[in-house]
Design a protein around this motif. Structure first.
Motif, PDB file in Angstrom:
ATOM      1  N   LYS A   7       0.837  -1.200   0.000  1.00  0.00           N
ATOM      2  CA  LYS A   7       0.000   0.000   0.000  1.00  0.00           C
ATOM      3  C   LYS A   7       0.880   1.262   0.000  1.00  0.00           C
ATOM      4  N   ILE A   8       1.896   1.249   0.838  1.00  0.00           N
ATOM      5  CA  ILE A   8       2.792   2.412   0.910  1.00  0.00           C
ATOM      6  C   ILE A   8       3.543   2.589  -0.412  1.00  0.00           C
ATOM      7  N   LEU A   9       3.978   1.469  -0.992  1.00  0.00           N
ATOM      8  CA  LEU A   9       4.664   1.566  -2.300  1.00  0.00           C
ATOM      9  C   LEU A   9       3.734   2.159  -3.359  1.00  0.00           C
ATOM     10  N   ARG A  10       2.471   1.747  -3.333  1.00  0.00           N
ATOM     11  CA  ARG A  10       1.523   2.272  -4.331  1.00  0.00           C
ATOM     12  C   ARG A  10       1.255   3.760  -4.122  1.00  0.00           C
ATOM     13  N   ILE A  11       1.220   4.180  -2.870  1.00  0.00           N
ATOM     14  CA  ILE A  11       1.030   5.613  -2.583  1.00  0.00           C
ATOM     15  C   ILE A  11       2.212   6.407  -3.153  1.00  0.00           C
ATOM     16  N   ILE A  12       3.408   5.900  -2.925  1.00  0.00           N
ATOM     17  CA  ILE A  12       4.586   6.596  -3.459  1.00  0.00           C
ATOM     18  C   ILE A  12       4.544   6.612  -4.990  1.00  0.00           C
ATOM     19  N   GLU A  13       4.167   5.469  -5.561  1.00  0.00           N
ATOM     20  CA  GLU A  13       4.077   5.373  -7.024  1.00  0.00           C
ATOM     21  C   GLU A  13       3.145   6.450  -7.583  1.00  0.00           C
ATOM     22  N   ILE A  14       1.950   6.539  -6.993  1.00  0.00           N
ATOM     23  CA  ILE A  14       0.967   7.502  -7.507  1.00  0.00           C
ATOM     24  C   ILE A  14       1.435   8.939  -7.286  1.00  0.00           C
ATOM     25  N   SER A  15       2.021   9.191  -6.134  1.00  0.00           N
ATOM     26  CA  SER A  15       2.455  10.559  -5.831  1.00  0.00           C
ATOM     27  C   SER A  15       3.637  10.993  -6.692  1.00  0.00           C
TER      28      SER A  15
END
Ligand code: ATP
Ligand code: MG
Ligand code: MG
Length: 292
Positions: A7-15
């Motif tokens: 989840k944290i990786l995906r947040i970074i990806e999107i940001s």
């Protein structure tokens, strides 16, 4: 890796669409998790090199992006194991994988950021209108592109079977063979002249569907013991139609594009087959391919 790490990786990806480095505050806010937990997980992700860290915040690493794509394929119940690396020493990361159906396949990660943008103006053709091009975005575009080309060509042209695509990764059928570069054709029990013309025939079929390979050489043609072959690596394929539109709106110098790249592919092929006594001319083969 736990769900929260993904989840944290995906947040970074999107940001990363908006930031080169994603501020920690933003990650905490979007995660809706306890800030201490986020900080702890970021530290672990960083230790395992899934993210990089600077004073401005965090960004996804190549390994982190690979992990996200891999995790997606696993969640889709498509693959169950990853095997050895193929094509050692090459720029791309290509692996054997085992599908849940127990069939072997090939997983290719596109690394445009690492191998950079030196592939010329054809990339710019479809990257031109995007202002902020991160390696994340560029490598995903390239994978989508290769997957699209394979879908358009398979099974009419001898290319790998496209299976799935996510982010910068594609999964395709595995073919048992080695690069032309690595075989001595005289050691195989085959008609070399026929092999040459069979390859030309594939280039012609490809052209008729609307593509030029763009990087055709003895490195991107696989051959097996029976002399059957497969053309691979369509990351830089040129769409004939796309170029024709460009031809209409842009001045003379662009008119050379199709001819230039097709002749370069043919030239590479002829250079390889020269040592086997094939002495056709580039122009003749070119005219045959484009049907003149
Ligand atoms: N469908 C496939 N079946 C079997 N082997 C494959 C397949 N696709 C790729 N390979 C192997 O992986 C290698 C690299 O694949 P590919 O040429 O697509 O990637 P690349 O990163 O563009 O490499 P290069 O640096 O040669 O351009 C190939 O040379 C071949 O050995
Ligand atoms: Mg290649
Ligand atoms: Mg390549």
């Amino acid at each position: 890796m736990r769900d929260r790490d993904w989840k944290i990786l995906r947040i970074i990806e999107i940001s990363m669409r908006h930031h080169e480095w994603v501020p920690v505050d933003e990650i905490i806010k979007k995660s809706k998790l306890d800030s201490n937990e986020v900080l702890y997980r970021l530290k672990v992700l960083n230790r395992h090199k899934f993210v990089n860290r600077s004073t401005y915040g965090y960004r996804l690493s190549h390994k982190g992006y690979d992990g996200l794509a891999l995790n997606t394929f696993i969640k889709r119940d498509l693959i169950k194991a990853i095997g050895n690396k193929l094509g050692v020493g090459k720029e791309g990361d290509v692996f054997t994988v085992l599908l849940t159906s127990n069939r072997e396949a090939v997983l290719k990660f596109h690394k445009l950021g690492r191998t950079c943008f030196t592939r010329g103006k054809r990339y710019r053709l479809y990257l031109a209108d995007k202002r902020h091009i991160s390696w994340l975005y560029a490598s995903r575009l390239t994978a989508e592109r290769e997957f699209q080309v394979l879908n358009d060509l398979y099974p009419v042209v001898k290319v790998p079977e496209p299976i799935d695509q996510n982010r910068h990764a594609i999964i395709m059928g595995k073919w048992d063979g080695v690069e032309l570069k690595r075989v001595d054709l005289t050691k195989l029990d085959i008609d070399i002249k026929k092999l040459f013309w069979d390859i030309v025939e594939e280039i012609k079929k490809m052209y008729n569907i609307g593509y030029i390979h763009g990087d055709l050489s003895e490195f991107n043609i696989l051959i097996n013991e029976e002399g059957d072959f497969l053309i691979i690596d369509f990351a830089q394929a040129i769409e004939v139609r796309e170029d024709k539109i460009v031809l209409d709106i842009l001045p003379g110098e662009f008119k050379m594009d199709i001819e230039y790249y097709l002749k370069r592919d043919i030239g590479n092929l002829l250079r390889y087959f020269k040592k086997y006594g094939i002495r056709e001319s580039v122009d003749e083969i070119y005219n045959y391919v484009v049907g003149k």
